[in-house]
Design a protein around this motif. Structure first.
Motif, PDB file in Angstrom:
ATOM      1  N   GLY A 443       7.114  21.481  63.533  1.00  0.00           N
ATOM      2  CA  GLY A 443       7.883  22.262  62.576  1.00  0.00           C
ATOM      3  C   GLY A 443       8.855  23.240  63.209  1.00  0.00           C
ATOM      4  O   GLY A 443       9.549  23.971  62.502  1.00  0.00           O
ATOM      5  N   LYS A 444       8.953  23.227  64.552  1.00  0.00           N
ATOM      6  CA  LYS A 444       9.812  24.187  65.250  1.00  0.00           C
ATOM      7  C   LYS A 444      11.018  23.526  65.897  1.00  0.00           C
ATOM      8  O   LYS A 444      12.078  24.135  66.014  1.00  0.00           O
ATOM      9  CB  LYS A 444       9.001  24.943  66.322  1.00  0.00           C
ATOM     10  CG  LYS A 444       7.787  25.682  65.773  1.00  0.00           C
ATOM     11  CD  LYS A 444       8.167  26.721  64.731  1.00  0.00           C
ATOM     12  CE  LYS A 444       6.949  27.498  64.242  1.00  0.00           C
ATOM     13  NZ  LYS A 444       7.311  28.483  63.194  1.00  0.00           N
ATOM     14  N   THR A 445      10.853  22.304  66.362  1.00  0.00           N
ATOM     15  CA  THR A 445      11.970  21.543  66.926  1.00  0.00           C
ATOM     16  C   THR A 445      11.913  20.129  66.362  1.00  0.00           C
ATOM     17  O   THR A 445      10.886  19.693  65.829  1.00  0.00           O
ATOM     18  CB  THR A 445      11.922  21.465  68.464  1.00  0.00           C
ATOM     19  OG1 THR A 445      10.835  20.620  68.860  1.00  0.00           O
ATOM     20  CG2 THR A 445      11.733  22.844  69.082  1.00  0.00           C
ATOM     21  N   VAL A 446      13.025  19.418  66.480  1.00  0.00           N
ATOM     22  CA  VAL A 446      13.028  18.016  66.062  1.00  0.00           C
ATOM     23  C   VAL A 446      11.959  17.273  66.871  1.00  0.00           C
ATOM     24  O   VAL A 446      11.971  17.302  68.095  1.00  0.00           O
ATOM     25  CB  VAL A 446      14.412  17.381  66.296  1.00  0.00           C
ATOM     26  CG1 VAL A 446      14.385  15.911  65.931  1.00  0.00           C
ATOM     27  CG2 VAL A 446      15.478  18.113  65.493  1.00  0.00           C
ATOM     28  N   CYS A 470       9.687   9.367  66.993  1.00  0.00           N
ATOM     29  CA  CYS A 470       9.770  10.660  66.347  1.00  0.00           C
ATOM     30  C   CYS A 470      10.253  10.513  64.913  1.00  0.00           C
ATOM     31  O   CYS A 470      11.170   9.755  64.635  1.00  0.00           O
ATOM     32  CB  CYS A 470      10.740  11.521  67.142  1.00  0.00           C
ATOM     33  SG  CYS A 470      11.175  13.027  66.348  1.00  0.00           S
ATOM     34  N   ALA A 471       9.604  11.228  64.007  1.00  0.00           N
ATOM     35  CA  ALA A 471       9.997  11.209  62.603  1.00  0.00           C
ATOM     36  C   ALA A 471      10.987  12.334  62.323  1.00  0.00           C
ATOM     37  O   ALA A 471      10.799  13.471  62.765  1.00  0.00           O
ATOM     38  CB  ALA A 471       8.768  11.369  61.717  1.00  0.00           C
ATOM     39  N   TYR A 472      12.055  12.007  61.605  1.00  0.00           N
ATOM     40  CA  TYR A 472      13.103  12.960  61.266  1.00  0.00           C
ATOM     41  C   TYR A 472      13.033  13.311  59.772  1.00  0.00           C
ATOM     42  O   TYR A 472      12.567  12.517  58.954  1.00  0.00           O
ATOM     43  CB  TYR A 472      14.478  12.376  61.582  1.00  0.00           C
ATOM     44  CG  TYR A 472      14.773  12.279  63.056  1.00  0.00           C
ATOM     45  CD1 TYR A 472      15.525  13.246  63.701  1.00  0.00           C
ATOM     46  CD2 TYR A 472      14.275  11.211  63.806  1.00  0.00           C
ATOM     47  CE1 TYR A 472      15.795  13.158  65.055  1.00  0.00           C
ATOM     48  CE2 TYR A 472      14.537  11.119  65.166  1.00  0.00           C
ATOM     49  CZ  TYR A 472      15.297  12.097  65.780  1.00  0.00           C
ATOM     50  OH  TYR A 472      15.540  12.009  67.132  1.00  0.00           O
ATOM     51  N   VAL A 509      13.522  19.367  52.447  1.00  0.00           N
ATOM     52  CA  VAL A 509      13.030  18.154  53.112  1.00  0.00           C
ATOM     53  C   VAL A 509      12.009  17.475  52.204  1.00  0.00           C
ATOM     54  O   VAL A 509      11.023  18.087  51.787  1.00  0.00           O
ATOM     55  CB  VAL A 509      12.402  18.494  54.476  1.00  0.00           C
ATOM     56  CG1 VAL A 509      11.786  17.260  55.114  1.00  0.00           C
ATOM     57  CG2 VAL A 509      13.458  19.098  55.404  1.00  0.00           C
ATOM     58  N   ALA A 510      12.254  16.212  51.899  1.00  0.00           N
ATOM     59  CA  ALA A 510      11.341  15.448  51.040  1.00  0.00           C
ATOM     60  C   ALA A 510      10.136  14.942  51.827  1.00  0.00           C
ATOM     61  O   ALA A 510       8.991  15.026  51.376  1.00  0.00           O
ATOM     62  CB  ALA A 510      12.083  14.274  50.418  1.00  0.00           C
ATOM     63  N   TYR A 511      10.388  14.403  53.009  1.00  0.00           N
ATOM     64  CA  TYR A 511       9.358  13.901  53.908  1.00  0.00           C
ATOM     65  C   TYR A 511      10.043  13.583  55.230  1.00  0.00           C
ATOM     66  O   TYR A 511      11.248  13.798  55.384  1.00  0.00           O
ATOM     67  CB  TYR A 511       8.661  12.656  53.345  1.00  0.00           C
ATOM     68  CG  TYR A 511       9.580  11.619  52.739  1.00  0.00           C
ATOM     69  CD1 TYR A 511      10.246  10.689  53.525  1.00  0.00           C
ATOM     70  CD2 TYR A 511       9.780  11.568  51.355  1.00  0.00           C
ATOM     71  CE1 TYR A 511      11.095   9.731  52.966  1.00  0.00           C
ATOM     72  CE2 TYR A 511      10.615  10.613  50.784  1.00  0.00           C
ATOM     73  CZ  TYR A 511      11.267   9.704  51.591  1.00  0.00           C
ATOM     74  OH  TYR A 511      12.092   8.769  51.045  1.00  0.00           O
ATOM     75  N   LYS A 512       9.285  13.099  56.192  1.00  0.00           N
ATOM     76  CA  LYS A 512       9.852  12.693  57.473  1.00  0.00           C
ATOM     77  C   LYS A 512       9.611  11.209  57.680  1.00  0.00           C
ATOM     78  O   LYS A 512       8.572  10.669  57.295  1.00  0.00           O
ATOM     79  CB  LYS A 512       9.209  13.469  58.628  1.00  0.00           C
ATOM     80  CG  LYS A 512       9.635  14.915  58.738  1.00  0.00           C
ATOM     81  CD  LYS A 512       9.008  15.533  59.989  1.00  0.00           C
ATOM     82  CE  LYS A 512       9.476  16.946  60.215  1.00  0.00           C
ATOM     83  NZ  LYS A 512       8.866  17.533  61.440  1.00  0.00           N
ATOM     84  N   THR A 513      10.590  10.564  58.300  1.00  0.00           N
ATOM     85  CA  THR A 513      10.408   9.170  58.690  1.00  0.00           C
ATOM     86  C   THR A 513      11.362   8.844  59.840  1.00  0.00           C
ATOM     87  O   THR A 513      11.875   9.765  60.479  1.00  0.00           O
ATOM     88  CB  THR A 513      10.580   8.233  57.474  1.00  0.00           C
ATOM     89  OG1 THR A 513      10.097   6.938  57.815  1.00  0.00           O
ATOM     90  CG2 THR A 513      12.013   8.170  56.999  1.00  0.00           C
ATOM     91  N   PHE A 514      11.633   7.574  60.089  1.00  0.00           N
ATOM     92  CA  PHE A 514      12.255   7.164  61.343  1.00  0.00           C
ATOM     93  C   PHE A 514      13.721   6.755  61.165  1.00  0.00           C
ATOM     94  O   PHE A 514      14.071   6.092  60.187  1.00  0.00           O
ATOM     95  CB  PHE A 514      11.470   6.010  61.961  1.00  0.00           C
ATOM     96  CG  PHE A 514      10.020   6.320  62.173  1.00  0.00           C
ATOM     97  CD1 PHE A 514       9.615   7.100  63.233  1.00  0.00           C
ATOM     98  CD2 PHE A 514       9.064   5.853  61.281  1.00  0.00           C
ATOM     99  CE1 PHE A 514       8.281   7.400  63.428  1.00  0.00           C
ATOM    100  CE2 PHE A 514       7.726   6.151  61.456  1.00  0.00           C
ATOM    101  CZ  PHE A 514       7.329   6.930  62.531  1.00  0.00           C
ATOM    102  N   ARG A 515      14.537   7.130  62.132  1.00  0.00           N
ATOM    103  CA  ARG A 515      15.941   6.719  62.139  1.00  0.00           C
ATOM    104  C   ARG A 515      16.127   5.364  62.810  1.00  0.00           C
ATOM    105  O   ARG A 515      17.156   4.729  62.653  1.00  0.00           O
ATOM    106  CB  ARG A 515      16.798   7.770  62.852  1.00  0.00           C
ATOM    107  CG  ARG A 515      16.837   9.095  62.143  1.00  0.00           C
ATOM    108  CD  ARG A 515      17.935   9.992  62.641  1.00  0.00           C
ATOM    109  NE  ARG A 515      17.880  10.276  64.055  1.00  0.00           N
ATOM    110  CZ  ARG A 515      18.487  11.297  64.630  1.00  0.00           C
ATOM    111  NH1 ARG A 515      19.185  12.141  63.891  1.00  0.00           N
ATOM    112  NH2 ARG A 515      18.412  11.494  65.929  1.00  0.00           N
TER     113      ARG A 515
END
Length: 616
Positions: A443-446, A470-472, A509-515
């Motif tokens: 929660g502090k850096t990408v 990594c999830a964005y 932010v809705a959620y995190k996932t992958f680019r």
């Protein structure tokens, strides 16, 4: 002096509250330092051309008696193989080292492996000592390079909470290209004995407009505040930054820079803490061959001109995340933007500060969108430089994202030195995807990243960029006019919509996932409908193809991002709704929001789980 633009950066180069402790004679400070072997060797001298000593083999016999018999025969004069035994009371382990002046290692192995009494025979392989420089203050103060849990200024560190630079030195190549790194700052005390050997030559240079400069740049750069060729430091900040990047390693003086073989050369660019002179500095660096620019400064004003200048730079611009708005508490850059860190330029790397225990420094700004990674920024040693003091031999400890940033800058320089023709995306991917992912930075850096110089250098040397794991963040908007949501993983698209399309309200932010496609992920396809004024997303290739073939009210826009099509460990569902009245879909990863809509809003029809995303 050139005129300045009205837009001033709240610069003072991130020293506003920085904790600076003078240690001109740092060895006099009481420290609890673990014992560390400070010897070092030249890699080339150790390894020579092979990874073993020619003419030597290590032999293990099946039993002690046969070994003793062999040694007795050698001592009596076994001449047919011209062997010498180097045995030091190790016969209990049934092994010995045999040397031959006449036969090479391969021939010895061929002859000895046929002996029925021998269990194994192998070359006497070489091993290397890790390079640890003899610079005066390397141990214990450069914990960013080698954290052995030592205590510095009252804080005890955690073993290996560092950037593994000493490991990178073992694979760094002495023949690597010398790389120019520009320090855009308050100037550099370029005549300091720990810096002078690693300053950019500057004998042949051009100005910010690419015109030749008569007399060159004898002082290793340019002063854009006073518009002259003497970028000497009158504040001290730039010198500390430059010393972290480019102090001469292995010269028995001061501290060690990022390159073991001193392949990084510092270009000194003094600017006036404003965008106007900053742009001149960026152009000067670009025109004179720099591949990396260190920008340890920040401000809250968005400048298109500044961003355009950075975009035009064919290299990496490393920026500091900022030190918080006050009271030593870091800010969330997603709420209070800091520039140039928060620009969406592809060639920017933004850096937060971590401490000796791999947690975010209290003062450091942070963001899961724009702050790419953390690097050590607490109790960082650098050259002291105050014009009114005797600073020729002084060193200083300081805190700040200003001092985390040059560790990343120097690493980028090291990567370019080993692959000068690499694209900016290759360099950036090698650095970021090879970083350490730490729960403390969640929660502090990408991607919860912290710099790892060794892994990054391995990635460039081996030309194997790790896959993205990594999830964005996926950003969510709502439109009252359109009665629908809009989702994007693209930070540039998010910022453009916020700035230019007021019909959409940013919800977070809705959620995190992958680019990128990773193991077990599937594409999430995106459509847009002018008629419906909605987006449509699906994880089903069959549904995508059906819509393309049969429903021309939807325009296919491509892959939005990647997610899991089935439940995996540490994942959560994304739920899908459809509304006949709104003619659009709605997605949420919140089970409570899903349940609330099912219970309270009959305009939405629940369709089930759309896909799965990592748990934040």
């Amino acid at each position: 002096m050139k005129n300045k633009l009205g837009l001033l950066l709240s610069l003072f180069l991130l020293l506003a509250f920085a904790q600076l402790i003078k240690i001109s004679f740092v060895q006099s400070k009481e420290q609890e330092i673990p014992s560390i072997n400070s010897s070092f060797n030249n890699k080339k001298n150790i390894t020579e051309e092979k990874n073993y000593r020619e003419g030597e083999v290590i032999v293990k016999y099946k039993n002690k008696e046969k070994l003793e018999e062999k040694l007795e025969n050698i001592n009596k004069g076994e001449t047919k193989k011209n062997l010498t035994s180097i045995n030091k009371d190790i016969s209990e382990r049934k092994i010995t080292l045999l040397k031959s002046e006449e036969k090479n290692t391969d021939d010895l192995i061929k002859e000895l492996k046929n002996d029925e009494n021998i269990e194994s025979v192998e070359p006497n392989y070489l091993r290397e000592f890790s390079f640890v420089p003899d610079d005066t203050y390397f141990i214990p103060y450069q914990w960013s390079h080698l954290n052995a849990g030592q205590k510095i200024y009252g804080t005890t560190g955690t073993v290996d909470a560092d950037t593994d630079i000493t490991e990178a030195w073992d694979i760094e190549e002495s023949s690597a290209t010398q790389m120019i790194v520009a320090v855009l700052d308050s100037g550099v005390f370029y005549s300091h004995p720990d810096l002078t050997a690693n300053m950019w030559d500057g004998s042949s240079c051009v100005d910010e407009d690419n015109s030749s400069i008569v007399g060159g740049c004898p002082n290793h750069g340019w002063d854009f505040e006073n518009d002259d060729n003497d970028p000497n430091d009158d504040l001290g900040h730039g010198t500390r930054v430059a010393s972290i990047i480019g102090s001469t390693s292995g010269n028995s003086t001061g501290i060690a820079g990022i390159s073991r073989y001193n392949n990084i050369k510092v270009m000194a660019l003094r600017f006036g803490s404003d965008v106007f002179t900053e742009i001149d500095g960026i152009n000067f660096a670009k025109n004179n061959g720099a591949k990396v620019i260190n920008g340890s400064f920040s401000g809250t004003g968005y400048s298109n001109l500044e961003k355009n200048a950075i975009d035009s730079f064919d290299g990496i611009f490393v920026a500091a995340s900022g030190n918080g708005s006050g009271d030593g508490v870091g800010d969330n850059n997603d709420i209070l933007h800091q520039y140039p860190c928060d620009y969406t330029s592809e060639n920017i790397i933004c850096v937060a500060a971590s401490d000796q225990n791999d947690t975010l420094a209290d003062f450091s700004n942070y963001s899961i969108s724009s702050v790419d990674l953390a690097a050590p920024g607490v109790n960082i040693i650098g050259i002291e430089n105050y014009p009114d003091e005797d600073y020729a031999s002084g060193y200083i400890l300081g805190d700040g994202t200003s001092f985390a940033t040059p560790l990343v800058t120097g690493t980028v320089g090291l990567l370019y030195a080993h692959n000068p023709t690499a694209s900016t995306s290759t360099i950036k991917d090698s650095l970021l995807k090879s970083s350490d992912h730490l729960a403390n930075l969640s929660g502090k850096t990408v991607c919860s990243r912290r710099l790892n110089t060794n892994k990054s250098l391995l990635s460039i040397i081996n030309e194997t960029i790790p896959p993205e794991t990594c999830a964005y963040p996926v950003y969510r908007f709502w439109s009252d006019a359109k009665q629908g949501h809009f989702f994007t993983i693209n930070a540039s698209e998010k910022d453009f919509i916020i700035a230019n399309d007021y019909s959409w309200k940013y919800e977070g932010v809705a959620y995190k996932t992958f680019r990128e496609n990773t193991l077990k992920t599937t594409p999430i396809y995106r459509f847009w409908s002018d008629a419906k004024q909605h987006h449509f997303f699906t994880a089903s290739a069959l549904e995508k193809n059906y819509v393309i073939a049969n429903d021309h009210s939807w325009t296919y826009e491509g892959i939005a991002y990647y997610a899991y099509s089935t439940q995996q460990s540490e994942t959560t569902p994304v739920y899908r709704f459809w509304s006949d009245t709104k003619q659009g879909h709605f997605f949420t990863s919140s089970a409570s929001e899903k349940d609330f809509i099912i219970t309270n809003d009959s305009s939405w029809n629940y369709e089930g789980i759309a896909w799965y995303v990592p748990i934040n």
